[in-house]
Scaffold this active site. Structure first.
Site, short mmCIF file in Angstrom:
data_model
loop_
_atom_site.label_atom_id
_atom_site.label_comp_id
_atom_site.label_asym_id
_atom_site.label_seq_id
_atom_site.Cartn_x
_atom_site.Cartn_y
_atom_site.Cartn_z
N ASP A 21 37.12 27.66 23.17
CA ASP A 21 36.54 29.09 23.76
C ASP A 21 36.87 30.07 22.30
O ASP A 21 37.33 29.74 21.54
CB ASP A 21 38.09 29.22 24.33
CG ASP A 21 37.49 31.13 25.11
OD1 ASP A 21 36.52 31.70 25.84
OD2 ASP A 21 37.22 32.35 24.28
N ASN B 79 27.89 39.29 21.10
CA ASN B 79 27.11 39.88 21.53
C ASN B 79 26.97 42.07 21.69
O ASN B 79 25.60 42.55 22.05
CB ASN B 79 27.33 39.77 23.34
CG ASN B 79 26.81 38.18 23.69
OD1 ASN B 79 26.10 37.67 23.50
ND2 ASN B 79 28.13 37.77 24.85
N ASP C 169 22.51 34.17 22.37
CA ASP C 169 22.37 32.85 22.36
C ASP C 169 22.01 31.94 21.85
O ASP C 169 22.51 31.11 21.49
CB ASP C 169 21.39 33.01 23.49
CG ASP C 169 21.34 33.85 24.96
OD1 ASP C 169 22.60 33.91 25.34
OD2 ASP C 169 20.25 34.03 25.11
N GLU D 203 31.71 31.68 26.78
CA GLU D 203 31.48 31.12 25.84
C GLU D 203 31.98 29.98 25.70
O GLU D 203 33.07 29.42 23.91
CB GLU D 203 32.16 32.08 24.62
CG GLU D 203 34.02 32.98 25.17
CD GLU D 203 33.80 33.88 26.07
OE1 GLU D 203 34.64 34.53 26.05
OE2 GLU D 203 33.09 33.92 26.73
#
Length: 267
Positions: A148, A156, A165, A191
């Protein structure tokens, strides 16, 4: 089974026709293997021997019934129809192959992540059950890594989803570099990534987790604004030999929670 059915079907049709005084053309008899091939969806390597067998059988029966009378015309007609049948079989086989390939492409697209190109969770669920079965039979350990990314939401929110991305693509390439080619690596969702490793002892499994952590620490991801972004990850690792999928995932998830609670950037 298909060859036996075709053999006796051709013989029966031709013999019954002869007993009834009917003149059956080669086309009528040779349609049997094509019809059977179409119904059974047989591949080219099965269709061609069936057509050849019917051709030889028809000629043998024709010689038995009519002798040499009209035999040359029968041979010519049967040869022509056999050639047409073979061409049809080849065309049908190519269409079948194209249809199969299109189906495979659609299925692979549905089981691949659009951002990273990795297998997705659907792919993992399919292969995980197979690997667990092998684990139970061979009594060899199977290890799962839940990876993770730390503070990915901040990436983001600060840099935008396009930058997010880019991070996912760079991270997937970095992890892929650390694992063997035969290990299953997929995007679990968001993620999170998953790595499955079979036949790994606990020491080797822990060593791989540490290598992934250290490699991600060194990673610097270039962004469109010429900035370079660093990223870390937390890993939950679990191993099993009993083949219990739910218990394995639950153990790895608990280990991941412990890594997060312990300060992140660790396995």
């Amino acid at each position: 089974i298909a060859a036996i059915v075709v053999f006796w079907a051709v013989a029966l049709i031709r013999w019954v026709g002869a007993q009834a005084g009917l003149s059956l053309s080669p086309e009528i008899v040779m349609i049997v293997p094509l019809a059977l091939a179409a119904v059974a969806r047989l591949r080219l390597f099965l269709i061609l021997p069936m057509i050849l067998s019917c051709f030889l059988l028809f000629l043998a029966i024709e010689w038995r019934i009519n002798g040499a009378v009209g035999y040359a015309a029968t041979v010519l007609g049967t040869l022509l129809f056999a050639a047409v049948s073979i061409i049809t079989a080849i065309a049908t086989d190519r269409l079948a192959r194209q249809a199969w390939l299109s189906k495979e492409i659609v299925e692979l697209s549905a089981m691949s992540d659009a951002v990273t190109g990795l297998p997705n969770r659907q792919w993992l669920n399919r292969d995980l059950n197979m690997l667990m079965g092998l684990t139970r039979r061979n009594q060899e350990p199977l290890s799962v890594y839940l990876i993770d990314l730390d503070h990915f939401k901040t990436v983001n929110d600060t840099h935008g989803h396009d930058a997010g991305d880019l991070v996912l693509v760079a991270v997937s390439a970095c992890i892929r570099h650390e694992i063997r080619g035969e290990e299953l690596f997929c995007r679990w969702g968001g993620e999170e990534f998953v790595v499955l490793v079979d036949e790994s002892d606990p020491h080797a499994a822990q060593s791989l987790a540490v290598r992934i952590i250290e490699s991600l620490r060194r990673l610097r991801i270039p962004l469109p604004n010429d900035a370079k972004l660093g990223i870390t990850a937390s890993i939950g690792l679990a191993s099993t030999m009993d083949g219990n999928v739910r218990a394995l995932i639950k153990s790895a998830d608990s280990a991941l929670f412990a890594a997060k609670a312990g300060g992140r950037d660790r396995a």
